[in-house]
Design an enzyme around this catalytic site. Structure first.
Site, short mmCIF file in Angstrom:
data_model
loop_
_atom_site.label_atom_id
_atom_site.label_comp_id
_atom_site.label_asym_id
_atom_site.label_seq_id
_atom_site.Cartn_x
_atom_site.Cartn_y
_atom_site.Cartn_z
N ASN A 39 1.01 -0.89 -0.07
CA ASN A 39 -0.09 0.10 -0.16
C ASN A 39 1.31 1.29 0.24
OD1 ASN A 39 0.59 -0.89 2.40
ND2 ASN A 39 -0.84 0.81 3.86
N GLU A 52 -3.33 -5.00 -3.05
CA GLU A 52 -3.54 -6.20 -3.70
C GLU A 52 -4.03 -5.39 -5.25
OE1 GLU A 52 -6.11 -6.55 0.09
OE2 GLU A 52 -4.94 -5.36 -0.83
N CYS A 89 -9.75 -4.97 1.02
CA CYS A 89 -11.72 -3.93 1.12
C CYS A 89 -12.56 -3.90 -0.13
CB CYS A 89 -10.86 -2.86 0.67
SG CYS A 89 -10.34 -1.86 -0.94
N CYS A 92 -10.44 -3.32 -3.92
CA CYS A 92 -9.54 -4.74 -4.20
C CYS A 92 -10.27 -5.88 -4.72
CB CYS A 92 -8.53 -4.73 -2.88
SG CYS A 92 -7.57 -3.43 -2.69
#
Length: 133
Positions: A39, A52, A89, A92
């Site tokens: 991230n 991701e 999330c 993703c």
């Protein structure tokens, strides 16, 4: 295959100066190629990129096509520097579903032996995959 050690090392590459929540992801394609992502946070929060999607976008950049993604492995580390399971999330999950033709396995780690796995269809039931467009 268990990717815990690689994910744990990757966490140090993450850039999470605001939340302190580091995430690392590894995408594995049908031909067993491995793509890594972390991230990357931004002060303008909407421009933050999840680990991701970072790994998935790298796979696409390197030639992966829709349906090639077979696995996504994810590990998180909180602001107290404790390893935690990080689940993809919603955004993703959508991209995983599309890039895997709704057929990927998602592995969420807390340690080398504490791993949960799900199909992307379990994580995103009734996915919108674009056939309706």
């Amino acid at each position: 295959m268990n990717y815990f050690n690689e994910l744990n090392t990757l966490l140090d590459m993450s850039s999470a100066p605001y939340s302190g929540f580091n995430v690392a992801a590894i995408v594995v394609t049908e031909d067993n190629k491995v793509y890594k992502g972390v991230n990357v946070e931004s002060a303008a929060y909407p421009t933050t990129n999840c680990a991701e999607r970072n790994a998935l976008q790298t796979a696409v950049t390197e030639g992966a096509k829709i349906g090639d993604v077979k696995e996504v492995h994810v590990l998180g580390r909180n602001s107290e520097k404790l390893l935690v399971k990080a689940y993809p999330c919603g955004s993703c999950r959508q991209v995983i579903a599309e890039q895997s033709a709704n057929d990927a396995m998602v592995y969420c780690y807390a340690s080398e032996s504490d791993v949960e796995n799900f199909t992307i269809a379990e994580l995103l039931p009734h996915a919108f995959l674009g056939a309706e467009l």
